[in-house]
Design an enzyme around this catalytic site. Structure first.
Site, PDB file in Angstrom:
ATOM      1  N   TYR A  10       0.811  -1.224   0.000  1.00  0.00           N
ATOM      2  CA  TYR A  10       0.000   0.000   0.000  1.00  0.00           C
ATOM      3  C   TYR A  10       0.844   1.274   0.000  1.00  0.00           C
ATOM      4  CZ  TYR A  10      -4.508  -2.254   0.409  1.00  0.00           C
ATOM      5  OH  TYR A  10      -5.637  -2.970   0.139  1.00  0.00           O
ATOM      6  N   ASP A  30       9.633  -7.427  -4.077  1.00  0.00           N
ATOM      7  CA  ASP A  30       8.585  -7.992  -3.222  1.00  0.00           C
ATOM      8  C   ASP A  30       8.781  -9.498  -3.123  1.00  0.00           C
ATOM      9  OD1 ASP A  30       5.743  -6.595  -2.221  1.00  0.00           O
ATOM     10  OD2 ASP A  30       5.756  -8.796  -2.243  1.00  0.00           O
ATOM     11  N   THR A 124      15.353   2.198  13.481  1.00  0.00           N
ATOM     12  CA  THR A 124      16.371   2.683  12.524  1.00  0.00           C
ATOM     13  C   THR A 124      17.773   2.344  13.057  1.00  0.00           C
ATOM     14  OG1 THR A 124      14.812   4.477  12.102  1.00  0.00           O
ATOM     15  CG2 THR A 124      16.969   4.678  11.076  1.00  0.00           C
ATOM     16  N   ARG A 158       2.639   9.393   5.538  1.00  0.00           N
ATOM     17  CA  ARG A 158       1.513   9.995   6.271  1.00  0.00           C
ATOM     18  C   ARG A 158       0.261  10.020   5.426  1.00  0.00           C
ATOM     19  NH1 ARG A 158       4.082  15.597   8.376  1.00  0.00           N
ATOM     20  NH2 ARG A 158       4.088  15.054  10.563  1.00  0.00           N
ATOM     21  N   LYS A 210       5.642   9.605  13.987  1.00  0.00           N
ATOM     22  CA  LYS A 210       4.665   8.798  13.230  1.00  0.00           C
ATOM     23  C   LYS A 210       3.660   8.138  14.184  1.00  0.00           C
ATOM     24  CE  LYS A 210       2.637   6.233  10.306  1.00  0.00           C
ATOM     25  NZ  LYS A 210       1.822   6.748   9.234  1.00  0.00           N
ATOM     26  N   ARG A 217      -4.944  10.573  16.899  1.00  0.00           N
ATOM     27  CA  ARG A 217      -6.249  10.373  16.259  1.00  0.00           C
ATOM     28  C   ARG A 217      -7.047   9.297  17.011  1.00  0.00           C
ATOM     29  NH1 ARG A 217      -8.598  12.203  11.575  1.00  0.00           N
ATOM     30  NH2 ARG A 217      -9.754  10.722  10.298  1.00  0.00           N
ATOM     31  N   GLY A 261     -10.610   0.785  12.879  1.00  0.00           N
ATOM     32  CA  GLY A 261     -10.000  -0.303  12.106  1.00  0.00           C
ATOM     33  C   GLY A 261      -8.848   0.166  11.250  1.00  0.00           C
ATOM     34  N   CYS A 264      -3.368   1.017  10.695  1.00  0.00           N
ATOM     35  CA  CYS A 264      -2.508   2.076  11.240  1.00  0.00           C
ATOM     36  C   CYS A 264      -2.975   2.544  12.605  1.00  0.00           C
ATOM     37  CB  CYS A 264      -2.498   3.248  10.263  1.00  0.00           C
ATOM     38  SG  CYS A 264      -2.201   2.716   8.579  1.00  0.00           S
ATOM     39  N   PHE A 322     -13.283  -1.015   6.546  1.00  0.00           N
ATOM     40  CA  PHE A 322     -12.896  -0.393   7.819  1.00  0.00           C
ATOM     41  C   PHE A 322     -13.202   1.091   7.846  1.00  0.00           C
ATOM     42  CE2 PHE A 322      -8.688   0.652   5.948  1.00  0.00           C
ATOM     43  CZ  PHE A 322      -8.381   1.844   6.578  1.00  0.00           C
TER      44      PHE A 322
HETATM   45  N1  SAJ Z   1     -12.671   6.758  12.415  1.00  0.00           N
HETATM   46  C1  SAJ Z   1     -13.681   7.018  13.325  1.00  0.00           C
HETATM   47  N2  SAJ Z   1     -14.055   8.316  13.529  1.00  0.00           N
HETATM   48  C2  SAJ Z   1     -13.468   9.349  12.861  1.00  0.00           C
HETATM   49  C3  SAJ Z   1     -12.436   9.079  11.947  1.00  0.00           C
HETATM   50  C4  SAJ Z   1     -12.051   7.767  11.750  1.00  0.00           C
HETATM   51  O1  SAJ Z   1     -14.245   6.100  13.942  1.00  0.00           O
HETATM   52  O2  SAJ Z   1     -13.885  10.496  13.096  1.00  0.00           O
HETATM   53  C5  SAJ Z   1     -12.253   5.362  12.183  1.00  0.00           C
HETATM   54  C6  SAJ Z   1     -12.475   4.913  10.742  1.00  0.00           C
HETATM   55  O3  SAJ Z   1     -13.781   4.477  10.549  1.00  0.00           O
HETATM   56  C7  SAJ Z   1     -11.456   3.792  10.625  1.00  0.00           C
HETATM   57  C8  SAJ Z   1     -10.314   4.237  11.541  1.00  0.00           C
HETATM   58  O4  SAJ Z   1     -10.844   5.271  12.340  1.00  0.00           O
HETATM   59  O5  SAJ Z   1     -11.978   2.577  11.119  1.00  0.00           O
HETATM   60  C9  SAJ Z   1      -9.082   4.742  10.829  1.00  0.00           C
HETATM   61  O6  SAJ Z   1      -9.421   5.542   9.699  1.00  0.00           O
HETATM   62  P1  SAJ Z   1      -8.743   6.946   9.399  1.00  0.00           P
HETATM   63  O7  SAJ Z   1      -9.354   7.522   8.188  1.00  0.00           O
HETATM   64  O8  SAJ Z   1      -8.749   7.785  10.605  1.00  0.00           O
HETATM   65  O9  SAJ Z   1      -7.199   6.612   9.173  1.00  0.00           O
HETATM   66  P2  SAJ Z   1      -6.378   5.540   8.261  1.00  0.00           P
HETATM   67  O10 SAJ Z   1      -6.067   4.366   9.136  1.00  0.00           O
HETATM   68  O11 SAJ Z   1      -6.984   5.287   6.950  1.00  0.00           O
HETATM   69  O12 SAJ Z   1      -5.033   6.408   7.992  1.00  0.00           O
HETATM   70  C10 SAJ Z   1      -4.293   6.916   9.098  1.00  0.00           C
HETATM   71  C11 SAJ Z   1      -3.979   8.411   8.849  1.00  0.00           C
HETATM   72  N3  SAJ Z   1      -3.419   8.999  10.058  1.00  0.00           N
HETATM   73  C12 SAJ Z   1      -3.902  10.169  10.575  1.00  0.00           C
HETATM   74  O13 SAJ Z   1      -4.822  10.765  10.090  1.00  0.00           O
HETATM   75  C13 SAJ Z   1      -3.199  10.694  11.790  1.00  0.00           C
HETATM   76  C14 SAJ Z   1      -2.987   8.538   7.682  1.00  0.00           C
HETATM   77  O14 SAJ Z   1      -2.610   9.888   7.488  1.00  0.00           O
HETATM   78  C15 SAJ Z   1      -1.748   7.671   7.949  1.00  0.00           C
HETATM   79  O15 SAJ Z   1      -0.807   7.755   6.888  1.00  0.00           O
HETATM   80  C16 SAJ Z   1      -2.201   6.233   8.086  1.00  0.00           C
HETATM   81  O16 SAJ Z   1      -3.093   6.159   9.220  1.00  0.00           O
HETATM   82  C17 SAJ Z   1      -0.982   5.368   8.281  1.00  0.00           C
HETATM   83  O17 SAJ Z   1      -0.583   4.685   7.311  1.00  0.00           O
HETATM   84  O18 SAJ Z   1      -0.376   5.391   9.355  1.00  0.00           O
END
Ligand code: SAJ
Length: 412
Positions: A10, A30, A124, A158, A210, A217, A261, A264, A322
Protein backbone atom coordinates in the site's frame (compact mmCIF):
# COMPACT_ATOMS: atom_id res chain seq x y z
CA UNK A 1 19.88 8.13 -9.71
CA UNK A 2 18.54 4.62 -9.21
CA UNK A 3 16.26 3.55 -6.36
CA UNK A 4 15.61 0.12 -4.90
CA UNK A 5 12.33 -0.07 -2.95
CA UNK A 6 11.75 -3.13 -0.74
CA UNK A 7 8.07 -3.96 -0.23
CA UNK A 8 5.52 -3.10 -2.94
CA UNK A 9 2.36 -2.86 -0.86
CA UNK A 10 0.00 0.00 0.00
CA UNK A 11 2.91 2.42 0.55
CA UNK A 12 5.86 0.93 -1.34
CA UNK A 13 4.11 0.68 -4.71
CA UNK A 14 2.65 4.23 -4.77
CA UNK A 15 6.05 5.58 -3.60
CA UNK A 16 7.88 3.59 -6.29
CA UNK A 17 5.41 4.82 -8.92
CA UNK A 18 5.75 8.43 -7.76
CA UNK A 19 9.57 8.39 -8.02
CA UNK A 20 9.41 6.66 -11.42
CA UNK A 21 6.82 9.17 -12.67
CA UNK A 22 9.39 11.85 -11.81
CA UNK A 23 11.98 10.28 -14.08
CA UNK A 24 13.90 8.17 -11.54
CA UNK A 25 14.72 4.57 -12.36
CA UNK A 26 13.06 2.35 -9.72
CA UNK A 27 13.69 -1.32 -9.00
CA UNK A 28 10.92 -2.63 -6.74
CA UNK A 29 11.32 -5.76 -4.62
CA UNK A 30 8.59 -7.99 -3.22
CA UNK A 31 8.62 -11.50 -1.76
CA UNK A 32 5.28 -12.29 -3.42
CA UNK A 33 5.97 -13.57 -6.94
CA UNK A 34 2.41 -12.83 -8.10
CA UNK A 35 2.83 -9.18 -7.10
CA UNK A 36 6.15 -9.00 -8.98
CA UNK A 37 4.59 -10.55 -12.08
CA UNK A 38 1.58 -8.24 -12.04
CA UNK A 39 3.66 -5.09 -11.67
CA UNK A 40 5.97 -6.15 -14.50
CA UNK A 41 2.84 -6.44 -16.66
CA UNK A 42 2.05 -2.83 -15.73
CA UNK A 43 -0.85 -3.88 -13.47
CA UNK A 44 -1.47 -3.33 -9.76
CA UNK A 45 -2.64 -5.63 -6.95
CA UNK A 46 -4.20 -3.03 -4.62
CA UNK A 47 -7.11 -0.62 -4.96
CA UNK A 48 -5.94 2.99 -4.92
CA UNK A 49 -7.39 5.75 -7.10
CA UNK A 50 -4.97 7.06 -9.74
CA UNK A 51 -2.25 4.45 -9.08
CA UNK A 52 -2.96 2.01 -11.93
CA UNK A 53 -2.37 4.57 -14.69
CA UNK A 54 0.91 5.80 -13.23
CA UNK A 55 2.24 2.24 -12.77
CA UNK A 56 1.25 1.29 -16.32
CA UNK A 57 3.02 4.33 -17.80
CA UNK A 58 6.19 3.88 -15.70
CA UNK A 59 6.47 0.19 -16.56
CA UNK A 60 5.94 0.99 -20.27
CA UNK A 61 8.65 3.67 -20.08
CA UNK A 62 11.00 1.17 -18.39
CA UNK A 63 11.37 3.40 -15.32
CA UNK A 64 9.73 0.87 -13.01
CA UNK A 65 10.32 -2.87 -12.76
CA UNK A 66 9.84 -5.45 -10.02
CA UNK A 67 11.82 -8.46 -8.83
CA UNK A 68 12.13 -10.75 -5.83
CA UNK A 69 15.70 -9.54 -5.17
CA UNK A 70 17.35 -6.16 -4.52
CA UNK A 71 19.98 -4.77 -6.88
CA UNK A 72 22.75 -2.15 -6.79
CA UNK A 73 21.26 1.33 -6.44
CA UNK A 74 21.98 4.80 -5.05
CA UNK A 75 19.21 4.72 -2.49
CA UNK A 76 17.31 1.89 -0.77
CA UNK A 77 13.84 2.49 0.71
CA UNK A 78 12.31 -0.09 3.05
CA UNK A 79 8.47 -0.20 3.04
CA UNK A 80 7.72 -3.63 4.52
CA UNK A 81 5.00 -4.43 7.09
CA UNK A 82 5.53 -4.26 10.86
CA UNK A 83 2.70 -6.41 12.26
CA UNK A 84 2.19 -7.69 15.82
CA UNK A 85 4.23 -10.63 17.07
CA UNK A 86 1.50 -12.02 19.30
CA UNK A 87 -1.76 -11.26 21.12
CA UNK A 88 0.15 -8.96 23.50
CA UNK A 89 0.52 -6.42 20.68
CA UNK A 90 4.32 -6.63 20.65
CA UNK A 91 5.69 -5.22 17.37
CA UNK A 92 7.31 -7.66 14.98
CA UNK A 93 10.15 -5.90 13.12
CA UNK A 94 11.48 -9.09 11.52
CA UNK A 95 10.43 -8.02 8.00
CA UNK A 96 12.47 -4.81 8.42
CA UNK A 97 15.43 -6.85 9.67
CA UNK A 98 15.18 -9.27 6.74
CA UNK A 99 14.94 -6.38 4.26
CA UNK A 100 18.06 -4.76 5.81
CA UNK A 101 19.94 -8.06 5.53
CA UNK A 102 18.85 -8.49 1.92
CA UNK A 103 20.13 -5.08 0.77
CA UNK A 104 23.46 -5.31 2.66
CA UNK A 105 25.37 -7.14 -0.14
CA UNK A 106 24.34 -4.43 -2.64
CA UNK A 107 25.53 -1.42 -0.63
CA UNK A 108 28.29 0.82 -1.96
CA UNK A 109 29.98 3.96 -0.61
CA UNK A 110 27.68 7.00 -0.80
CA UNK A 111 24.40 5.01 -0.68
CA UNK A 112 21.42 6.15 1.41
CA UNK A 113 19.06 3.78 3.24
CA UNK A 114 15.61 5.08 4.19
CA UNK A 115 13.17 3.24 6.45
CA UNK A 116 9.50 4.12 5.81
CA UNK A 117 7.75 1.27 7.64
CA UNK A 118 5.85 2.37 10.75
CA UNK A 119 8.24 1.22 13.44
CA UNK A 120 8.78 1.20 17.19
CA UNK A 121 11.32 3.73 18.43
CA UNK A 122 14.84 2.35 17.91
CA UNK A 123 14.19 0.42 14.70
CA UNK A 124 16.37 2.68 12.52
CA UNK A 125 19.22 2.07 14.99
CA UNK A 126 18.54 -1.65 14.63
CA UNK A 127 18.89 -1.35 10.82
CA UNK A 128 22.24 0.39 11.37
CA UNK A 129 23.40 -2.47 13.62
CA UNK A 130 22.45 -5.11 11.03
CA UNK A 131 24.26 -3.28 8.23
CA UNK A 132 27.34 -2.79 10.45
CA UNK A 133 27.51 -6.53 11.11
CA UNK A 134 26.94 -7.52 7.48
CA UNK A 135 29.23 -4.87 5.99
CA UNK A 136 32.19 -4.18 8.31
CA UNK A 137 33.98 -2.72 5.25
CA UNK A 138 31.63 0.30 5.15
CA UNK A 139 31.38 3.23 7.58
CA UNK A 140 27.67 3.34 8.53
CA UNK A 141 26.04 6.55 9.78
CA UNK A 142 26.23 6.95 13.55
CA UNK A 143 24.78 9.55 15.90
CA UNK A 144 28.13 10.92 16.98
CA UNK A 145 29.49 12.15 13.64
CA UNK A 146 28.70 13.12 10.07
CA UNK A 147 31.72 11.20 8.82
CA UNK A 148 30.18 8.13 7.14
CA UNK A 149 29.90 6.25 3.84
CA UNK A 150 26.34 4.93 4.20
CA UNK A 151 23.59 7.39 5.17
CA UNK A 152 20.57 6.18 7.09
CA UNK A 153 17.27 7.95 7.85
CA UNK A 154 13.70 7.29 8.95
CA UNK A 155 10.97 8.87 6.85
CA UNK A 156 7.44 7.78 7.75
CA UNK A 157 4.57 7.94 5.28
CA UNK A 158 1.51 9.99 6.27
CA UNK A 159 -0.86 9.32 3.40
CA UNK A 160 -4.53 8.48 3.77
CA UNK A 161 -5.64 5.34 1.89
CA UNK A 162 -7.92 6.49 -0.93
CA UNK A 163 -5.95 9.73 -1.38
CA UNK A 164 -2.43 8.35 -1.49
CA UNK A 165 -1.35 9.74 -4.88
CA UNK A 166 -2.46 13.26 -3.95
CA UNK A 167 -1.18 13.21 -0.36
CA UNK A 168 2.23 11.77 -1.29
CA UNK A 169 2.94 14.99 -3.14
CA UNK A 170 1.29 17.61 -0.98
CA UNK A 171 1.74 16.43 2.64
CA UNK A 172 4.61 17.73 4.76
CA UNK A 173 7.13 15.03 5.70
CA UNK A 174 9.24 14.39 8.75
CA UNK A 175 12.72 13.02 8.04
CA UNK A 176 14.86 11.76 10.89
CA UNK A 177 18.48 11.08 10.15
CA UNK A 178 20.77 8.91 12.25
CA UNK A 179 23.03 11.96 11.84
CA UNK A 180 22.50 15.36 10.23
CA UNK A 181 24.05 14.49 6.89
CA UNK A 182 21.75 11.45 6.56
CA UNK A 183 18.68 13.67 7.06
CA UNK A 184 20.00 16.00 4.35
CA UNK A 185 20.66 13.14 1.90
CA UNK A 186 17.17 11.68 2.45
CA UNK A 187 15.57 15.12 2.09
CA UNK A 188 17.23 15.61 -1.31
CA UNK A 189 15.73 12.30 -2.46
CA UNK A 190 12.12 13.09 -1.42
CA UNK A 191 12.41 16.59 -2.90
CA UNK A 192 12.04 14.84 -6.26
CA UNK A 193 8.27 14.82 -5.80
CA UNK A 194 7.25 16.17 -2.35
CA UNK A 195 5.77 19.67 -2.60
CA UNK A 196 4.99 19.95 1.14
CA UNK A 197 7.58 21.04 3.70
CA UNK A 198 10.27 18.55 4.66
CA UNK A 199 11.04 18.77 8.36
CA UNK A 200 14.37 17.38 9.49
CA UNK A 201 14.98 15.80 12.88
CA UNK A 202 16.74 12.77 14.40
CA UNK A 203 15.63 9.20 13.67
CA UNK A 204 14.09 8.47 17.10
CA UNK A 205 11.99 11.65 17.09
CA UNK A 206 10.78 10.86 13.56
CA UNK A 207 9.81 7.30 14.61
CA UNK A 208 7.93 8.65 17.62
CA UNK A 209 6.29 11.37 15.54
CA UNK A 210 4.67 8.80 13.23
CA UNK A 211 3.31 6.85 16.20
CA UNK A 212 2.19 10.05 17.92
CA UNK A 213 0.15 11.23 14.93
CA UNK A 214 -1.86 8.02 14.80
CA UNK A 215 -2.15 7.71 18.59
CA UNK A 216 -3.48 11.28 18.71
CA UNK A 217 -6.25 10.37 16.26
CA UNK A 218 -7.00 7.18 18.22
CA UNK A 219 -7.31 9.10 21.50
CA UNK A 220 -9.58 11.68 19.86
CA UNK A 221 -11.84 8.95 18.43
CA UNK A 222 -11.84 7.20 21.83
CA UNK A 223 -13.06 10.44 23.39
CA UNK A 224 -15.88 10.54 20.81
CA UNK A 225 -16.70 6.88 21.41
CA UNK A 226 -16.80 7.39 25.18
CA UNK A 227 -19.09 10.39 24.66
CA UNK A 228 -21.35 8.19 22.50
CA UNK A 229 -21.89 5.78 25.40
CA UNK A 230 -22.56 8.61 27.85
CA UNK A 231 -24.99 10.26 25.40
CA UNK A 232 -26.79 6.98 24.81
CA UNK A 233 -27.40 6.73 28.55
CA UNK A 234 -28.55 10.35 28.77
CA UNK A 235 -30.64 10.18 25.58
CA UNK A 236 -28.66 12.87 23.75
CA UNK A 237 -27.74 12.73 20.04
CA UNK A 238 -23.93 12.52 20.21
CA UNK A 239 -23.37 13.70 16.62
CA UNK A 240 -25.42 16.85 17.19
CA UNK A 241 -23.58 17.37 20.48
CA UNK A 242 -20.14 17.08 18.81
CA UNK A 243 -21.19 19.38 16.00
CA UNK A 244 -22.16 22.02 18.54
CA UNK A 245 -19.03 21.57 20.66
CA UNK A 246 -16.84 21.82 17.54
CA UNK A 247 -18.15 25.34 16.96
CA UNK A 248 -15.85 26.36 19.80
CA UNK A 249 -12.71 27.74 18.09
CA UNK A 250 -10.38 25.43 20.02
CA UNK A 251 -12.42 22.20 20.05
CA UNK A 252 -12.18 19.57 17.30
CA UNK A 253 -13.70 16.23 18.30
CA UNK A 254 -13.78 13.39 15.75
CA UNK A 255 -16.76 11.11 15.20
CA UNK A 256 -17.81 8.03 17.13
CA UNK A 257 -18.28 4.79 15.21
CA UNK A 258 -18.35 1.01 15.72
CA UNK A 259 -14.66 0.96 16.69
CA UNK A 260 -11.41 1.80 14.93
CA UNK A 261 -10.00 -0.30 12.11
CA UNK A 262 -7.32 -0.41 9.43
CA UNK A 263 -3.64 -1.19 9.70
CA UNK A 264 -2.51 2.08 11.24
CA UNK A 265 -4.61 3.82 13.88
CA UNK A 266 -5.65 0.58 15.58
CA UNK A 267 -2.06 -0.73 15.52
CA UNK A 268 0.51 2.05 15.94
CA UNK A 269 -0.50 3.23 19.45
CA UNK A 270 0.41 -0.27 20.69
CA UNK A 271 4.02 0.36 19.57
CA UNK A 272 4.16 3.16 22.13
CA UNK A 273 2.36 1.12 24.80
CA UNK A 274 4.64 -1.89 24.40
CA UNK A 275 7.78 0.29 24.73
CA UNK A 276 6.65 2.24 27.82
CA UNK A 277 3.68 0.34 29.32
CA UNK A 278 3.87 2.03 32.72
CA UNK A 279 3.71 5.51 31.17
CA UNK A 280 1.40 5.21 28.15
CA UNK A 281 -1.79 5.06 30.22
CA UNK A 282 -4.07 7.32 28.19
CA UNK A 283 -2.92 5.81 24.89
CA UNK A 284 -3.57 2.30 26.23
CA UNK A 285 -6.98 3.27 27.57
CA UNK A 286 -7.96 4.79 24.21
CA UNK A 287 -7.17 1.49 22.48
CA UNK A 288 -9.37 -0.37 24.96
CA UNK A 289 -12.22 2.13 24.61
CA UNK A 290 -12.18 1.90 20.82
CA UNK A 291 -12.05 -1.91 20.84
CA UNK A 292 -14.75 -1.96 23.52
CA UNK A 293 -17.05 0.08 21.29
CA UNK A 294 -17.43 -2.88 18.88
CA UNK A 295 -18.51 -5.11 21.77
CA UNK A 296 -21.00 -2.46 22.89
CA UNK A 297 -22.56 -2.39 19.39
CA UNK A 298 -22.85 -6.19 19.41
CA UNK A 299 -24.57 -5.99 22.81
CA UNK A 300 -27.02 -3.42 21.46
CA UNK A 301 -27.93 -5.77 18.60
CA UNK A 302 -28.36 -8.74 20.92
CA UNK A 303 -30.67 -6.76 23.20
CA UNK A 304 -32.70 -5.59 20.20
CA UNK A 305 -33.07 -9.16 18.94
CA UNK A 306 -34.16 -10.41 22.38
CA UNK A 307 -36.84 -7.73 22.57
CA UNK A 308 -38.19 -8.75 19.16
CA UNK A 309 -39.37 -12.09 20.46
CA UNK A 310 -39.06 -13.46 16.94
CA UNK A 311 -37.81 -17.04 16.44
CA UNK A 312 -36.36 -16.21 13.02
CA UNK A 313 -35.04 -12.67 13.25
CA UNK A 314 -33.21 -11.10 10.30
CA UNK A 315 -30.23 -8.86 11.02
CA UNK A 316 -28.74 -6.67 8.30
CA UNK A 317 -25.17 -5.33 8.65
CA UNK A 318 -24.57 -2.36 6.37
CA UNK A 319 -20.90 -1.95 5.46
CA UNK A 320 -17.94 -4.25 6.07
CA UNK A 321 -14.97 -2.06 5.09
CA UNK A 322 -12.90 -0.39 7.82
CA UNK A 323 -13.92 3.05 6.63
CA UNK A 324 -16.14 4.68 3.98
CA UNK A 325 -15.85 4.24 0.22
CA UNK A 326 -13.01 1.72 0.14
CA UNK A 327 -12.92 -2.06 -0.37
CA UNK A 328 -10.37 -2.65 2.41
CA UNK A 329 -11.67 -5.06 5.07
CA UNK A 330 -8.39 -5.30 7.01
CA UNK A 331 -8.83 -5.03 10.79
CA UNK A 332 -12.36 -3.82 10.17
CA UNK A 333 -14.58 -3.47 13.25
CA UNK A 334 -17.64 -3.83 10.97
CA UNK A 335 -16.37 -7.15 9.67
CA UNK A 336 -15.73 -8.35 13.24
CA UNK A 337 -19.18 -7.27 14.41
CA UNK A 338 -20.84 -9.00 11.44
CA UNK A 339 -18.81 -12.14 12.07
CA UNK A 340 -19.58 -12.24 15.81
CA UNK A 341 -23.30 -11.67 15.16
CA UNK A 342 -23.39 -14.45 12.57
CA UNK A 343 -21.92 -16.84 15.16
CA UNK A 344 -24.48 -15.74 17.75
CA UNK A 345 -27.42 -15.84 15.32
CA UNK A 346 -26.70 -18.53 12.70
CA UNK A 347 -28.43 -17.95 9.31
CA UNK A 348 -29.92 -14.68 10.52
CA UNK A 349 -27.33 -12.21 9.19
CA UNK A 350 -27.18 -10.54 5.78
CA UNK A 351 -24.56 -7.97 4.77
CA UNK A 352 -24.34 -5.11 2.29
CA UNK A 353 -20.94 -3.95 1.07
CA UNK A 354 -21.12 -1.94 -2.17
CA UNK A 355 -17.34 -2.08 -2.69
CA UNK A 356 -16.88 -5.86 -2.88
CA UNK A 357 -18.36 -8.62 -5.08
CA UNK A 358 -17.56 -11.56 -2.83
CA UNK A 359 -17.85 -12.04 0.92
CA UNK A 360 -14.75 -13.16 2.82
CA UNK A 361 -14.67 -16.92 3.44
CA UNK A 362 -15.05 -16.45 7.23
CA UNK A 363 -18.48 -14.84 6.75
CA UNK A 364 -19.60 -17.30 4.06
CA UNK A 365 -18.80 -20.20 6.39
CA UNK A 366 -21.04 -18.64 9.03
CA UNK A 367 -23.95 -18.44 6.59
CA UNK A 368 -23.83 -14.67 5.98
CA UNK A 369 -25.32 -13.61 2.60
CA UNK A 370 -24.24 -10.59 0.56
CA UNK A 371 -27.48 -8.84 -0.43
CA UNK A 372 -28.67 -5.61 -2.03
CA UNK A 373 -29.34 -2.54 0.10
CA UNK A 374 -33.04 -2.80 -0.75
CA UNK A 375 -33.22 -6.36 0.56
CA UNK A 376 -31.31 -5.45 3.72
CA UNK A 377 -33.51 -2.51 4.65
CA UNK A 378 -36.48 -4.78 5.44
CA UNK A 379 -34.58 -6.77 8.11
CA UNK A 380 -35.84 -6.74 11.70
CA UNK A 381 -32.63 -5.18 12.99
CA UNK A 382 -30.63 -2.93 10.67
CA UNK A 383 -27.10 -2.12 11.85
CA UNK A 384 -25.45 0.73 9.98
CA UNK A 385 -21.71 0.18 10.33
CA UNK A 386 -19.95 2.23 7.62
CA UNK A 387 -20.92 5.65 6.26
CA UNK A 388 -20.45 4.69 2.60
CA UNK A 389 -21.69 7.18 -0.01
CA UNK A 390 -24.41 4.70 -1.09
CA UNK A 391 -25.91 4.84 2.42
CA UNK A 392 -25.41 8.54 3.04
CA UNK A 393 -27.40 9.56 -0.01
CA UNK A 394 -30.63 7.85 1.13
CA UNK A 395 -32.91 8.38 4.10
CA UNK A 396 -34.85 5.11 4.59
CA UNK A 397 -38.07 4.94 6.55
CA UNK A 398 -38.39 2.03 8.99
CA UNK A 399 -41.57 0.48 10.38
CA UNK A 400 -42.36 0.52 14.13
CA UNK A 401 -41.40 -3.14 14.33
CA UNK A 402 -37.91 -2.61 12.92
CA UNK A 403 -34.91 -1.50 14.98
CA UNK A 404 -32.18 0.73 13.54
CA UNK A 405 -28.76 0.79 15.21
CA UNK A 406 -26.90 3.60 13.49
CA UNK A 407 -23.26 3.58 14.60
CA UNK A 408 -22.30 6.45 12.27
CA UNK A 409 -25.13 8.87 12.94
CA UNK A 410 -26.19 9.32 9.32
CA UNK A 411 -29.84 8.20 9.60
CA UNK A 412 -30.51 9.41 13.15
N1 SAJ B 1 -12.67 6.76 12.41
C1 SAJ B 1 -13.68 7.02 13.32
N2 SAJ B 1 -14.05 8.32 13.53
C2 SAJ B 1 -13.47 9.35 12.86
C3 SAJ B 1 -12.44 9.08 11.95
C4 SAJ B 1 -12.05 7.77 11.75
O1 SAJ B 1 -14.24 6.10 13.94
O2 SAJ B 1 -13.89 10.50 13.10
C5 SAJ B 1 -12.25 5.36 12.18
C6 SAJ B 1 -12.48 4.91 10.74
O3 SAJ B 1 -13.78 4.48 10.55
C7 SAJ B 1 -11.46 3.79 10.62
C8 SAJ B 1 -10.31 4.24 11.54
O4 SAJ B 1 -10.84 5.27 12.34
O5 SAJ B 1 -11.98 2.58 11.12
C9 SAJ B 1 -9.08 4.74 10.83
O6 SAJ B 1 -9.42 5.54 9.70
P1 SAJ B 1 -8.74 6.95 9.40
O7 SAJ B 1 -9.35 7.52 8.19
O8 SAJ B 1 -8.75 7.79 10.60
O9 SAJ B 1 -7.20 6.61 9.17
P2 SAJ B 1 -6.38 5.54 8.26
O10 SAJ B 1 -6.07 4.37 9.14
O11 SAJ B 1 -6.98 5.29 6.95
O12 SAJ B 1 -5.03 6.41 7.99
C10 SAJ B 1 -4.29 6.92 9.10
C11 SAJ B 1 -3.98 8.41 8.85
N3 SAJ B 1 -3.42 9.00 10.06
C12 SAJ B 1 -3.90 10.17 10.57
O13 SAJ B 1 -4.82 10.77 10.09
C13 SAJ B 1 -3.20 10.69 11.79
C14 SAJ B 1 -2.99 8.54 7.68
O14 SAJ B 1 -2.61 9.89 7.49
C15 SAJ B 1 -1.75 7.67 7.95
O15 SAJ B 1 -0.81 7.75 6.89
C16 SAJ B 1 -2.20 6.23 8.09
O16 SAJ B 1 -3.09 6.16 9.22
C17 SAJ B 1 -0.98 5.37 8.28
O17 SAJ B 1 -0.58 4.69 7.31
O18 SAJ B 1 -0.38 5.39 9.35
Amino acid sequence: MKLCICGLGYIGLPTAAMFAANGIEVHGVDVNSQVVERINQGKIHIVEPGLADVVQKCVDNKLLCASDKPCFADCFIICVPTPFKNDNHEPDISFVETAAESIAPFLRKGNTIILESTSPVGTTDRVAEIIKIKRPDLKIASESSNDCEIYLAYCPERVLPGKIMEELIKNDRVIGGINEISAQKATAIYKNFVKGDILQTDAKTAEMSKLTENAFRDVNIAFANELSLICDKLNINVWKLIELANHHPRVNILNPGPGVGGHCIAVDPWFIVSKTPELAKLIHMARNINDGKSEWVEKQVKEAVEKLNNKEPKIACLGLAFKPDIDDLRESPSLKITFDLSREFPSAVVAVEPNICNLPESLKLCGVKLVSLEEALVADVVVLLVDHQEFKTIKPVFSDKQVLIDTRGIWN
